[in-house]
Design an enzyme around this catalytic site. Structure first.
Site, PDB file in Angstrom:
ATOM      1  N   HIS A 542       0.833  -1.194   0.000  1.00 14.88           N
ATOM      2  CA  HIS A 542       0.000   0.000   0.000  1.00 14.88           C
ATOM      3  C   HIS A 542       0.879   1.260   0.000  1.00 14.88           C
ATOM      4  CE1 HIS A 542      -3.451  -2.496   1.968  1.00 14.88           C
ATOM      5  NE2 HIS A 542      -3.483  -2.560   0.658  1.00 14.88           N
ATOM      6  N   HIS A 586      -6.701   0.311   3.349  1.00 14.16           N
ATOM      7  CA  HIS A 586      -6.096  -0.064   2.068  1.00 14.16           C
ATOM      8  C   HIS A 586      -6.159   1.154   1.139  1.00 14.16           C
ATOM      9  CE1 HIS A 586      -6.818  -4.520   3.088  1.00 14.16           C
ATOM     10  NE2 HIS A 586      -7.193  -3.797   4.119  1.00 14.16           N
TER      11      HIS A 586
HETATM   12  C1  LIG Z   1      -1.374  -7.426  -5.285  1.00 20.64           C
HETATM   13  C2  LIG Z   1      -1.961  -6.168  -4.728  1.00 20.64           C
HETATM   14  C3  LIG Z   1      -3.066  -6.254  -3.899  1.00 20.64           C
HETATM   15  C4  LIG Z   1      -3.644  -5.104  -3.398  1.00 20.64           C
HETATM   16  N1  LIG Z   1      -4.800  -5.210  -2.699  1.00 20.64           N
HETATM   17  C5  LIG Z   1      -5.484  -4.093  -2.383  1.00 20.64           C
HETATM   18  C6  LIG Z   1      -6.774  -4.188  -1.826  1.00 20.64           C
HETATM   19  O1  LIG Z   1      -7.321  -5.287  -1.641  1.00 20.64           O
HETATM   20  N2  LIG Z   1      -7.421  -3.032  -1.524  1.00 20.64           N
HETATM   21  C7  LIG Z   1      -6.850  -1.810  -1.727  1.00 20.64           C
HETATM   22  O2  LIG Z   1      -7.470  -0.800  -1.420  1.00 20.64           O
HETATM   23  N3  LIG Z   1      -5.619  -1.693  -2.249  1.00 20.64           N
HETATM   24  C8  LIG Z   1      -4.945  -2.809  -2.610  1.00 20.64           C
HETATM   25  N4  LIG Z   1      -3.721  -2.695  -3.201  1.00 20.64           N
HETATM   26  C9  LIG Z   1      -3.136  -1.348  -3.396  1.00 20.64           C
HETATM   27  C10 LIG Z   1      -3.844  -0.519  -4.460  1.00 20.64           C
HETATM   28  O3  LIG Z   1      -4.311  -1.349  -5.498  1.00 20.64           O
HETATM   29  C11 LIG Z   1      -2.851   0.524  -5.012  1.00 20.64           C
HETATM   30  O4  LIG Z   1      -2.336   1.305  -3.956  1.00 20.64           O
HETATM   31  C12 LIG Z   1      -3.495   1.499  -5.989  1.00 20.64           C
HETATM   32  O5  LIG Z   1      -4.272   0.811  -6.935  1.00 20.64           O
HETATM   33  C13 LIG Z   1      -2.395   2.299  -6.692  1.00 20.64           C
HETATM   34  O6  LIG Z   1      -2.936   3.115  -7.705  1.00 20.64           O
HETATM   35  P1  LIG Z   1      -2.002   4.079  -8.568  1.00 20.64           P
HETATM   36  O7  LIG Z   1      -2.864   4.744  -9.575  1.00 20.64           O
HETATM   37  O8  LIG Z   1      -1.206   4.922  -7.668  1.00 20.64           O
HETATM   38  O9  LIG Z   1      -0.945   3.130  -9.286  1.00 20.64           O
HETATM   39  P2  LIG Z   1      -1.141   1.897 -10.343  1.00 20.64           P
HETATM   40  O10 LIG Z   1      -2.528   1.367 -10.257  1.00 20.64           O
HETATM   41  O11 LIG Z   1      -0.005   1.021 -10.092  1.00 20.64           O
HETATM   42  O12 LIG Z   1      -0.988   2.613 -11.745  1.00 20.64           O
HETATM   43  C14 LIG Z   1       0.237   2.934 -12.337  1.00 20.64           C
HETATM   44  C15 LIG Z   1       0.152   2.612 -13.822  1.00 20.64           C
HETATM   45  O13 LIG Z   1       1.201   3.261 -14.517  1.00 20.64           O
HETATM   46  C16 LIG Z   1       1.792   2.354 -15.416  1.00 20.64           C
HETATM   47  N5  LIG Z   1       3.169   2.807 -15.619  1.00 20.64           N
HETATM   48  C17 LIG Z   1       4.153   2.818 -14.696  1.00 20.64           C
HETATM   49  N6  LIG Z   1       5.286   3.315 -15.236  1.00 20.64           N
HETATM   50  C18 LIG Z   1       5.000   3.651 -16.509  1.00 20.64           C
HETATM   51  C19 LIG Z   1       5.776   4.221 -17.560  1.00 20.64           C
HETATM   52  N7  LIG Z   1       7.062   4.535 -17.383  1.00 20.64           N
HETATM   53  N8  LIG Z   1       5.180   4.409 -18.747  1.00 20.64           N
HETATM   54  C20 LIG Z   1       3.874   4.086 -18.920  1.00 20.64           C
HETATM   55  N9  LIG Z   1       3.096   3.541 -17.955  1.00 20.64           N
HETATM   56  C21 LIG Z   1       3.657   3.330 -16.762  1.00 20.64           C
HETATM   57  C22 LIG Z   1       1.673   1.023 -14.714  1.00 20.64           C
HETATM   58  O14 LIG Z   1       1.823  -0.070 -15.600  1.00 20.64           O
HETATM   59  C23 LIG Z   1       0.285   1.120 -14.106  1.00 20.64           C
HETATM   60  O15 LIG Z   1      -0.727   0.730 -14.999  1.00 20.64           O
HETATM   61  C24 LIG Z   1      -3.087  -3.832  -3.695  1.00 20.64           C
HETATM   62  C25 LIG Z   1      -1.968  -3.744  -4.499  1.00 20.64           C
HETATM   63  C26 LIG Z   1      -1.406  -4.898  -5.029  1.00 20.64           C
HETATM   64  C27 LIG Z   1      -0.218  -4.769  -5.925  1.00 20.64           C
END
Ligand SMILES: Cc1cc2nc3c(=O)[nH]c(=O)nc-3n(C[C@H](O)[C@H](O)[C@H](O)COP(=O)(O)OP(=O)(O)OC[C@H]3O[C@@H](n4cnc5c(N)ncnc54)[C@H](O)[C@@H]3O)c2cc1C
Ligand SMILES: *[C@@H]1O[C@H](CO)[C@@H](O)[C@H](O)[C@H]1NC(C)=O
Ligand SMILES: *[C@@H]1O[C@H](CO)[C@@H](O)[C@H](O)[C@H]1NC(C)=O
Ligand SMILES: *[C@@H]1O[C@H](CO)[C@@H](O)[C@H](O)[C@H]1NC(C)=O
Ligand SMILES: *[C@@H]1O[C@H](CO)[C@@H](O)[C@H](O)[C@H]1NC(C)=O
Ligand SMILES: *[C@@H]1O[C@H](CO)[C@@H](O)[C@H](O)[C@H]1NC(C)=O
Ligand SMILES: *[C@@H]1O[C@H](CO)[C@@H](O)[C@H](O)[C@H]1NC(C)=O
Ligand SMILES: *[C@@H]1O[C@H](CO)[C@@H](O)[C@H](O)[C@H]1NC(C)=O
Ligand SMILES: *[C@@H]1O[C@H](CO)[C@@H](O)[C@H](O)[C@H]1NC(C)=O
Ligand SMILES: *[C@@H]1O[C@H](CO)[C@@H](O)[C@H](O)[C@H]1NC(C)=O
Ligand SMILES: *[C@@H]1O[C@H](CO)[C@@H](O)[C@H](O)[C@H]1NC(C)=O
Ligand SMILES: *[C@@H]1O[C@H](CO)[C@@H](O)[C@H](O)[C@H]1NC(C)=O
Length: 609
Positions: A542, A586
């Site tokens: 997280h 979460h």
């Molecule tokens: C296995 C797992 C289980 C989890 N379980 C839960 C849960 O049950 N409940 C909950 O609330 N949270 C959970 N989390 C945490 C939560 O899902 C994340 O904190 C949240 O979704 C993050 O969102 P974000 O938009 O910051 O990043 P992300 O969703 O990671 O988005 C980043 C995106 O950018 C893309 N990217 C990265 N670098 C580049 C680049 N250089 N060029 C182009 N694209 C790029 C990536 O491929 C990705 O698609 C979990 C996380 C994981 C990994």
């Protein structure tokens, strides 16, 4: 009737649903038009921002996503398969690991991150917890922007949610959640979908029993109402409304947002943004950064594009700082050491990285293990989105414990690490009842497999570059247990779980703690549990704060309260990396909320003029 309706819905038609936005598989396929906004990363937050900006039909938006389409990863739609496919070594994962954790006996663990459209929202465990009102109020205090407070953010939390009731038809909705705190017309499907298990009822009985003599485990009607202390049932991001096609299907930022945009939103897949680049005519207010450089392989050609309005980085807590560092925005010495040309000296980029330390433990039990025929279950899910795979793999009970000021972790005068009185110190998370060898007791009993989570860690780590190649993994150091209070809180969390299972209710079904080794006299001492914690602690995945938001004019932080990168014009970051503290629960629900808010901030900045 609903079976008949769902029966014709194959995976194929679900795939077609996901095509609201226009998808391109390679940079060479792009139509060669100008884009108003370019969003880097089509993950949890990026998909929200792109969709909301796309509501203005005059805007052209391009999302550049490093991973493949989630539609090519059918398991991402099946709630009950998340444990199986969200593993490192998966083509839809970045396969990261942490650096050796110096306070956890040098332990290295996988650090999962979704590498597909939807990002982590396409492969996480679907738990839906918003955090406590204190978490939001603390963000507001630390950033000097009251817009992040719980009461101001609440409409954005609801904007992202459509609630559908519990999956158990025998349960009235009343008494299991508070309807007044849920959204009914938002994007993401949220429900109380879980599988039937005797622990669900024992848990309720134990909570009632223990509440007579202690206030450690109060029943909690709804953990998403701002006060997050007590024992309740999990909410998850799937629908249980039998009249929607989302029934029994993971709701991700793709199915909930990108699938519903018009063709003014374009998505370029399989393409990694390597850097953001300044335009030649610098903006008087800072370095004008509206161009991106991207590539499909480390050796392949570099492409570039310039947004006419803005660039928004939504690469997540690991990759957003990595992209800035590769672009020369970060700590001067670190960048110079790697031979990266400095653009903006900002010592905060990648620093303050924070994740929750989690300790796996078990309790020996004779309760039934969660066994089912996976082949048959997949056929059933595929036909009707019902059965064991239509619900997530983890269990219904979910506990949040707040320790009193007299508790052991605070005996040395340590101050409370939480945001306030509505926040728990630990989460008691119930994975499943398992028979995997490491958790089998000598008599062959199964274990209730749990995670004890420190929701408000004091330790802070970092994201740094290992090399100057944007295709190499960065160094991911959550620096677990660097602050002694984190270990003390985890120890008290283990003790709390023991107190819970000491309830008379569990006397014939749940036995001793499995994990830490007893001493020579058979006693589980604080020392033996602490030693265990210092060997097994793992990330709760997280992570936040690697591009922290800070007040306008502060001498630290990466973005200001308008999500603008310090010292630049035209460049913002919107994702979990900007949150200055991890929420007590979460991270996906807060990520949806902050992305909704940021979308309004960006939209209004272009309509005011
Ligand atoms: C296995 C797992 C289980 C989890 N379980 C839960 C849960 O049950 N409940 C909950 O609330 N949270 C959970 N989390 C945490 C939560 O899902 C994340 O904190 C949240 O979704 C993050 O969102 P974000 O938009 O910051 O990043 P992300 O969703 O990671 O988005 C980043 C995106 O950018 C893309 N990217 C990265 N670098 C580049 C680049 N250089 N060029 C182009 N694209 C790029 C990536 O491929 C990705 O698609 C979990 C996380 C994981 C990994
Ligand atoms: C992760 O591992 C899988 C399996 O080896 C591979 O297909 C995938 O490309 C890897 N991801 C990255 C980002 O290297
Ligand atoms: C935040 O709130 C203040 C006061 O309510 C308001 O003036 C300001 O414009 C808001 N910030 C943004 C980015 O909308
Ligand atoms: C629920 O999920 C479906 C399918 O993923 C999606 O189309 C829909 O927008 C979601 N929301 C509601 C309210 O059904
Ligand atoms: C530039 O800075 C000035 C003074 O701080 C401010 O008034 C103006 O709005 C800024 N312009 C842009 C485009 O950010
Ligand atoms: C973008 O690419 C073009 C040619 O493809 C090149 O002329 C230009 O300098 C590049 N711009 C940047 C900012 O990299
Ligand atoms: C880390 O965050 C705190 C605020 O929580 C701030 O005071 C400090 O300066 C930050 N450190 C860096 C290196 O940005
Ligand atoms: C295994 O389960 C039995 C009850 O079935 C119980 O009496 C025993 O204590 C358990 N063993 C351990 C090591 O917990
Ligand atoms: C599981 O289900 C499949 C499909 O119905 C069936 O062929 C198989 O025999 C079952 N396996 C077991 C162990 O029951
Ligand atoms: C699921 O359904 C699709 C299309 O109806 C079919 O091609 C596929 O083989 C099915 N998969 C399973 C595991 O039943
Ligand atoms: C329980 O969860 C663990 C960890 O995710 C997993 O390895 C195991 O297969 C699961 N056991 C059952 C019976 O589902
Ligand atoms: C075990 O108990 C004995 C007698 O009470 C005591 O002397 C000894 O120190 C104990 N051993 C451990 C490892 O605590």
């Amino acid at each position: 009737m609903f079976l008949a309706r769902l029966g014709f819905l194959s995976l194929l038609s679900l795939v077609q649903l996901a095509l609201g936005a226009v998808q391109f598989q390679s940079p060479d396929d792009l139509p060669g038009i100008e884009y108003d906004f370019i969003v880097v990363g089509g993950g949890n937050a990026g998909a929200v921002v792109a969709s909301r900006l796309g509501e203005n039909q005059d805007y052209k938006i391009l999302v550049i996503e490093a991973g493949l389409s989630d539609a090519e990863v059918p398991d991402s739609r099946v709630p009950g398969l998340s444990h199986n496919f969200a593993v490192t070594g998966n083509r839809a994962d970045w396969n990261y690991t942490t650096t050796p954790q110096v306070h956890v006996n040098g332990k290295v663990t996988p650090y999962l991150r979704g590498l597909m459209l939807g990002g982590c929202s396409s492969h996480n465990e679907m738990m839906y917890t918003r955090g406590s009102r204190d978490d939001y109020d603390r963000w507001a205090a630390v950033t000097g922007d009251n817009n992040l407070s719980w009461s101001k953010m609440f409409p954005y939390i609801l904007k992202a949610e459509t609630w559908s009731g519990p999956n158990d038809p025998n349960l009235p909705e009343d008494g299991h959640y508070d309807p007044s705190v849920h959204g009914r017309s938002g994007n993401v499907n949220v429900s109380a979908a879980y599988y039937a298990h005797p622990l669900n009822d024992l848990w309720v009985a134990a909570t009632k029993e223990l509440s007579k003599s202690s206030d450690e485990f109060p029943p909690l009607l709804d953990m998403n109402g701002g006060r997050m202390i007590g024992m309740g049932r999990t909410s998850v991001t799937t629908s249980w409304d039998q009249d929607t096609i989302g029934h029994g299907v993971r709701s991700s930022s793709v199915t909930a947002y990108l699938a519903h945009t018009s063709d003014n939103v374009h998505v370029l897949l399989n393409t990694r943004v390597t850097r953001v680049v300044p335009s030649t005519d610098n903006h008087p207010n800072g370095t004008d950064i509206r161009s991106v450089e991207f590539a499909t392989t480390s050796e392949g050609p570099r492409y570039n594009l310039t947004a006419t309005k803005e660039l928004i980085i939504s690469g997540g807590v690991i990759n957003s700082p990595q992209i800035l560092l590769n672009s020369g925005i970060g700590p001067r010495e670190e960048l110079e050491a790697l031979g990266i040309t400095l653009l903006i000296d900002n010592p905060s980029v990648g620093k303050n990285f924070s994740d929750q330390p989690a300790v796996p433990i078990g309790f020996s039990t004779n309760l039934p293990i969660d066994e089912f025929n996976k082949t048959a279950a997949l056929v059933e899910w595929n036909t009707s989105h019902t059965g064991r795979l239509a619900v997530p793999p983890h269990m219904a009970p979910l506990g949040w414990v707040r320790f009193p000021p007299t508790a052991a972790p605070f005996k040395d005068g340590s101050s409370d690490p939480t945001g306030g009185q509505n926040s728990p110190h630990v989460e008691l998370f119930f994975r499943n009842v398992t028979l995997i060898p490491a958790w089998q007791t000598p008599k062959g009993n199964a274990s209730i497999l749990m995670l004890i989570v420190d929701g408000n860690p004091m330790s802070r780590g970092s994201i740094t570059l290992a090399t100057s190649s944007p295709f190499d993994a960065p160094l991911i150091d959550p620096n677990f247990l660097a602050a002694p209070i984190d270990t003390a809180i985890l120890l008290e969390g283990v003790r709390s779980a023991q107190r819970l299972f000491s309830a008379q209710t569990f006397s014939s079904s749940v036995f001793g703690l499995v994990g830490p080794a007893p001493d020579a006299n058979g006693t589980l001492t604080d020392e033996s549990i602490t030693d265990y914690i210092k060997h097994v602690t793992q990330p709760n995945i997280h992570g936040v704060a690697s591009c922290s938001m800070a007040p306008h004019g502060a001498d630290w932080g990466v973005v200001d309260p308008e999500f603008k990168v310090r010292g630049t014009a035209g460049l913002r970051i919107v994702d979990a990396s900007v949150l200055p503290f991890v929420p007590s629960g979460h991270t996906q629900a807060p990520t949806y909320a902050i992305a909704e808010w940021a979308s309004d901030v960006i939209k209004s900045s272009w309509t005011k003029n």
